[in-house]
Design a protein around this motif. Structure first.
Motif, PDB file in Angstrom:
ATOM      1  N   MET A   1      21.216  35.507  28.854  1.00  0.00           N
ATOM      2  CA  MET A   1      21.419  34.148  29.333  1.00  0.00           C
ATOM      3  C   MET A   1      22.906  33.827  29.452  1.00  0.00           C
ATOM      4  O   MET A   1      23.367  33.251  30.443  1.00  0.00           O
ATOM      5  N   ASN A   2      23.650  34.217  28.403  1.00  0.00           N
ATOM      6  CA  ASN A   2      25.099  33.962  28.426  1.00  0.00           C
ATOM      7  C   ASN A   2      25.764  34.707  29.574  1.00  0.00           C
ATOM      8  O   ASN A   2      26.706  34.198  30.200  1.00  0.00           O
ATOM      9  N   ARG A   3      25.263  35.914  29.844  1.00  0.00           N
ATOM     10  CA  ARG A   3      25.833  36.702  30.937  1.00  0.00           C
ATOM     11  C   ARG A   3      25.589  36.013  32.284  1.00  0.00           C
ATOM     12  O   ARG A   3      26.457  35.990  33.142  1.00  0.00           O
ATOM     13  N   ILE A   4      24.412  35.432  32.453  1.00  0.00           N
ATOM     14  CA  ILE A   4      24.105  34.733  33.704  1.00  0.00           C
ATOM     15  C   ILE A   4      24.987  33.503  33.868  1.00  0.00           C
ATOM     16  O   ILE A   4      25.522  33.235  34.956  1.00  0.00           O
ATOM     17  N   ILE A   5      25.166  32.765  32.773  1.00  0.00           N
ATOM     18  CA  ILE A   5      26.020  31.568  32.836  1.00  0.00           C
ATOM     19  C   ILE A   5      27.455  31.946  33.165  1.00  0.00           C
ATOM     20  O   ILE A   5      28.104  31.311  34.008  1.00  0.00           O
ATOM     21  N   ARG A   6      27.961  32.998  32.503  1.00  0.00           N
ATOM     22  CA  ARG A   6      29.338  33.424  32.776  1.00  0.00           C
ATOM     23  C   ARG A   6      29.492  33.909  34.216  1.00  0.00           C
ATOM     24  O   ARG A   6      30.510  33.649  34.870  1.00  0.00           O
ATOM     25  N   SER A   7      28.476  34.618  34.718  1.00  0.00           N
ATOM     26  CA  SER A   7      28.536  35.107  36.085  1.00  0.00           C
ATOM     27  C   SER A   7      28.561  33.956  37.087  1.00  0.00           C
ATOM     28  O   SER A   7      29.347  33.964  38.044  1.00  0.00           O
ATOM     29  N   ARG A   8      27.716  32.957  36.875  1.00  0.00           N
ATOM     30  CA  ARG A   8      27.706  31.805  37.774  1.00  0.00           C
ATOM     31  C   ARG A   8      29.002  31.008  37.678  1.00  0.00           C
ATOM     32  O   ARG A   8      29.526  30.527  38.689  1.00  0.00           O
ATOM     33  N   TRP A   9      29.521  30.874  36.469  1.00  0.00           N
ATOM     34  CA  TRP A   9      30.787  30.170  36.285  1.00  0.00           C
ATOM     35  C   TRP A   9      31.912  30.904  37.002  1.00  0.00           C
ATOM     36  O   TRP A   9      32.748  30.290  37.677  1.00  0.00           O
ATOM     37  N   GLN A  10      31.924  32.244  36.905  1.00  0.00           N
ATOM     38  CA  GLN A  10      32.966  33.024  37.552  1.00  0.00           C
ATOM     39  C   GLN A  10      32.869  32.913  39.073  1.00  0.00           C
ATOM     40  O   GLN A  10      33.882  32.819  39.762  1.00  0.00           O
ATOM     41  N   ARG A  11      31.646  32.933  39.607  1.00  0.00           N
ATOM     42  CA  ARG A  11      31.485  32.778  41.053  1.00  0.00           C
ATOM     43  C   ARG A  11      31.956  31.403  41.515  1.00  0.00           C
ATOM     44  O   ARG A  11      32.571  31.277  42.575  1.00  0.00           O
ATOM     45  N   GLY A 313      44.111  59.334  45.508  1.00  0.00           N
ATOM     46  CA  GLY A 313      42.691  59.219  45.229  1.00  0.00           C
ATOM     47  C   GLY A 313      42.232  57.849  44.802  1.00  0.00           C
ATOM     48  O   GLY A 313      41.093  57.678  44.371  1.00  0.00           O
ATOM     49  N   GLU A 314      43.095  56.841  44.927  1.00  0.00           N
ATOM     50  CA  GLU A 314      42.757  55.490  44.491  1.00  0.00           C
ATOM     51  C   GLU A 314      42.513  54.567  45.676  1.00  0.00           C
ATOM     52  O   GLU A 314      43.100  54.738  46.744  1.00  0.00           O
ATOM     53  N   LYS A 315      41.672  53.581  45.478  1.00  0.00           N
ATOM     54  CA  LYS A 315      41.480  52.511  46.439  1.00  0.00           C
ATOM     55  C   LYS A 315      42.060  51.220  45.870  1.00  0.00           C
ATOM     56  O   LYS A 315      42.042  51.013  44.659  1.00  0.00           O
ATOM     57  N   LYS A 316      42.554  50.371  46.766  1.00  0.00           N
ATOM     58  CA  LYS A 316      43.069  49.091  46.301  1.00  0.00           C
ATOM     59  C   LYS A 316      41.941  48.283  45.668  1.00  0.00           C
ATOM     60  O   LYS A 316      40.785  48.374  46.074  1.00  0.00           O
ATOM     61  N   PRO A 317      42.287  47.476  44.637  1.00  0.00           N
ATOM     62  CA  PRO A 317      41.230  46.724  43.935  1.00  0.00           C
ATOM     63  C   PRO A 317      40.522  45.753  44.859  1.00  0.00           C
ATOM     64  O   PRO A 317      41.129  45.147  45.737  1.00  0.00           O
ATOM     65  N   ARG A 318      39.216  45.606  44.633  1.00  0.00           N
ATOM     66  CA  ARG A 318      38.411  44.684  45.413  1.00  0.00           C
ATOM     67  C   ARG A 318      38.039  43.488  44.551  1.00  0.00           C
ATOM     68  O   ARG A 318      38.038  43.558  43.325  1.00  0.00           O
ATOM     69  N   ASP A 319      37.691  42.376  45.209  1.00  0.00           N
ATOM     70  CA  ASP A 319      37.307  41.176  44.467  1.00  0.00           C
ATOM     71  C   ASP A 319      36.075  41.400  43.614  1.00  0.00           C
ATOM     72  O   ASP A 319      35.920  40.820  42.549  1.00  0.00           O
ATOM     73  N   ALA A 320      35.176  42.262  44.086  1.00  0.00           N
ATOM     74  CA  ALA A 320      33.928  42.478  43.356  1.00  0.00           C
ATOM     75  C   ALA A 320      34.107  43.363  42.136  1.00  0.00           C
ATOM     76  O   ALA A 320      33.226  43.443  41.292  1.00  0.00           O
ATOM     77  N   LEU A 321      35.248  44.047  42.046  1.00  0.00           N
ATOM     78  CA  LEU A 321      35.473  44.981  40.941  1.00  0.00           C
ATOM     79  C   LEU A 321      36.820  44.680  40.312  1.00  0.00           C
ATOM     80  O   LEU A 321      37.856  44.886  40.916  1.00  0.00           O
ATOM     81  N   ALA A 322      36.797  44.165  39.098  1.00  0.00           N
ATOM     82  CA  ALA A 322      38.035  43.791  38.408  1.00  0.00           C
ATOM     83  C   ALA A 322      38.179  44.624  37.147  1.00  0.00           C
ATOM     84  O   ALA A 322      37.399  44.486  36.214  1.00  0.00           O
ATOM     85  N   GLU A 323      39.143  45.521  37.139  1.00  0.00           N
ATOM     86  CA  GLU A 323      39.427  46.317  35.944  1.00  0.00           C
ATOM     87  C   GLU A 323      40.571  45.643  35.186  1.00  0.00           C
ATOM     88  O   GLU A 323      41.601  45.322  35.770  1.00  0.00           O
TER      89      GLU A 323
END
Length: 345
Positions: A1-11, A313-323
């Motif tokens: 549940m917390n993961r869903i809330i954090r995901s929606r908040w981040q979006r 061998g690297e790709k520039k960072p994408r919005d969907a993937l944040a390291e």
């Protein structure tokens, strides 16, 4: 549940604050809430108000409303402290994996002064005392790195608690530009490059089998594989075979010279070799799968080689993937495994 809330908040935050190297703080992207001290202050005001109502005490009413007015005034001042402030990413820095990479930002105040600001990324924060109205201040924010490649903080937080610390106003900047993180240098074993250089290969120009090398005394920065070890054992004199003195041909740094070694470890070896060559001022070329940098010398050439090693061998960072500490290496099976000097990078 917390993961869903954090995901929606981040979006929601991502829609509210899109990626940009210039962020103007307005009512749309500013947030304000009481701090822990502010919550306690509000509870005391409530208790004082209830007490004043219970005892019908005019003095308690006066103090309660006076302190309430101070709280409301502090709320407006805290919000105005950030309103109109413009953050600009001036430069995304460079450095070695494991070090803190500097992101240089410029904070320009609007019609009001910006006081007691804090910029932070992860667990690292920088305090800015005062940005006068209509002026700007440059800020260097260190961002920790762990892996070679691109490094882009997902969010840079800016916060203020001025004037009384009862409330905090904050926002985020989500930069587009990424820093470049070089591979961590690791001392390389003695190997010979197999890259063709004119009519010879680097492996064929060994100190024991070439009679055209010029011998000179050993100097600090010379590679150990160029030392005439048999002569040193016989006479005790440390001399070096100077191949560049005969033909002026540089020494290639070859990715394929470390067979059976992990790719990331090879890049760390090459990073160390680039540093060693740059210290001695020697000319060298860099051979990577799919990219070749022609022989040269100097700081600009060294930086170019380090950048090539960092983003290989690297790709520039994408919005969907944040390291949090930079992109991680990956191998593209479609890329060639060998390259020859003279090929286009």
């Amino acid at each position: 549940m917390n993961r869903i809330i954090r995901s929606r908040w981040q979006r929601w935050i991502n829609r509210r604050i899109p990626r940009s190297d210039v962020q103007l703080l307005t009512q749309r992207n500013l947030f304000i809430l009481p701090t822990a001290a502010g919550v306690v202050f509000g509870m005391l005001l409530l208790i004082m108000l209830i007490t004043g109502i219970n005892y019908q005490n005019s003095l308690i009413y006066l103090v309660t409303f006076l302190l309430g007015a101070v709280f409301v005034g502090a709320m407006h001042q805290t919000h105005r402290n950030l309103a109109g402030l413009e953050l600009t990413l001036v430069q995304a820095g460079e450095g070695f994996a494991g070090d803190e990479i500097l992101f240089r930002l410029r904070a320009a105040a609007g019609k009001d002064d910006a006081i007691a600001l804090t910029l932070s990324s992860d667990d690292v924060s920088v305090r800015v005392g005062h940005v006068p109205s209509g002026q700007s201040v440059d800020i260097a924010l260190p961002v920790p790195s762990a892996y070679r490649g691109y490094l882009r903080p997902d969010q840079i937080r800016i916060e203020t608690r001025f004037p009384f610390g009862l409330l905090k106003a904050w926002s985020w900047m989500r930069p587009v530009s990424a820093a470049v993180v070089f591979p961590r240098p690791i001392a390389a074993p003695e190997v010979s490059s197999a890259v063709e250089d004119g009519d010879q290969t680097a492996s064929s120009r060994s100190p024991e089998g070439n009679d055209h090398a010029e011998l000179r005394p050993w100097r600090e920065g010379d590679m150990s594989q160029r030392v005439m070890w048999k002569r040193f054992v016989r006479s005790g004199q440390m001399v070096v075979a100077d191949w560049e003195a005969d033909k002026g041909s540089p020494q290639w740094l070859d990715f394929n010279a470390f067979p059976g070694t992990d790719h990331e470890l090879r890049l760390s070896y090459l990073s160390w070799l680039v540093l060693e060559r740059s210290k001695s001022g020697a000319r060298f070329g860099l051979n990577l799968p799919g990219q070749v940098i022609e022989p040269d010398s100097g700081p600009a050439h060294t930086t170019r080689c380090h950048r090539a090693l960092a983003i290989w061998g690297e790709k520039k960072p994408r919005d969907a993937l944040a390291e949090p500490h930079g992109t991680r290496s990956y191998m593209d099976p479609g890329k060639p495994t060998n390259a020859t000097p003279g090929a286009k990078p």
